[in-house]
Write a protein that holds these residues in place. Sequence first.
Motif, short mmCIF file in Angstrom:
data_model
loop_
_atom_site.label_atom_id
_atom_site.label_comp_id
_atom_site.label_asym_id
_atom_site.label_seq_id
_atom_site.Cartn_x
_atom_site.Cartn_y
_atom_site.Cartn_z
N ARG A 162 -3.52 -0.16 -3.81
CA ARG A 162 -2.07 -0.13 -3.63
C ARG A 162 -1.42 0.64 -4.79
O ARG A 162 -0.54 1.47 -4.57
N HIS A 163 -1.88 0.38 -5.99
CA HIS A 163 -1.36 1.10 -7.17
C HIS A 163 -1.62 2.60 -7.04
O HIS A 163 -0.72 3.42 -7.30
N GLU A 210 1.33 5.50 -6.82
CA GLU A 210 1.35 6.65 -7.72
C GLU A 210 1.34 7.96 -6.95
O GLU A 210 2.11 8.87 -7.24
N ARG A 211 0.46 8.08 -5.96
CA ARG A 211 0.34 9.32 -5.19
C ARG A 211 1.58 9.57 -4.34
O ARG A 211 1.91 10.72 -4.06
N ILE A 248 -7.39 3.96 4.12
CA ILE A 248 -7.58 3.06 2.98
C ILE A 248 -6.65 1.89 3.17
O ILE A 248 -5.43 2.05 3.19
N ASP A 249 -7.23 0.71 3.34
CA ASP A 249 -6.46 -0.52 3.53
C ASP A 249 -6.07 -1.05 2.14
O ASP A 249 -6.93 -1.41 1.35
N VAL A 250 -4.77 -1.06 1.87
CA VAL A 250 -4.28 -1.51 0.57
C VAL A 250 -3.83 -2.97 0.61
O VAL A 250 -3.37 -3.49 -0.41
N GLY A 251 -3.99 -3.62 1.75
CA GLY A 251 -3.48 -4.97 1.92
C GLY A 251 -3.99 -5.98 0.93
O GLY A 251 -3.24 -6.80 0.42
N LEU A 252 -5.27 -5.94 0.64
CA LEU A 252 -5.86 -6.93 -0.27
C LEU A 252 -6.47 -6.29 -1.50
O LEU A 252 -7.30 -6.90 -2.17
N ASP A 253 -6.09 -5.06 -1.79
CA ASP A 253 -6.69 -4.33 -2.90
C ASP A 253 -5.59 -3.78 -3.82
O ASP A 253 -5.06 -2.70 -3.58
N ILE A 282 -4.68 8.20 5.21
CA ILE A 282 -3.61 7.25 5.50
C ILE A 282 -3.89 5.95 4.75
O ILE A 282 -4.95 5.36 4.88
N TYR A 283 -2.92 5.57 3.92
CA TYR A 283 -2.95 4.26 3.27
C TYR A 283 -2.27 3.30 4.24
O TYR A 283 -1.19 3.59 4.74
#
Length: 106
Positions: free
Chosen positions: A41-42, A46-47, A32-37, A6-7
């Motif tokens: 996030r990219h 893509e996935r 995977i925390d995409v908040g500050l990365d 889970i992103y």
Amino acid sequence: MPKVLIYSSQFCGYCRAAKNLLRAKGLDYVEIDVGLDPARRHEMVERAGGLRTVPQIFIHGRHVGGYDELAALEREGKLNDWLADALKTYAAGASGSEAFAGADER
């Protein structure tokens, strides 16, 4: 056990709801925390075929979508079928590495 990825981001209510649903079903997941990365996030975009919202959920590499799609699968009784399919694939000798391509368990 099916591999669930889970992103998410820290202050996302839908992310929290998705994780609660997964836990209620007794499922472990990698988050995977995409908040500050921006790189993560990219990777997620893509996935997920260009989708930018969180959460984005994958079960053994298969894209579920967000919380609404996960909850709909559960309501319709189809989530257990997805999980069973993932178990069959895993039991058949699939490495499962596609479930976490590019994702490390931090």
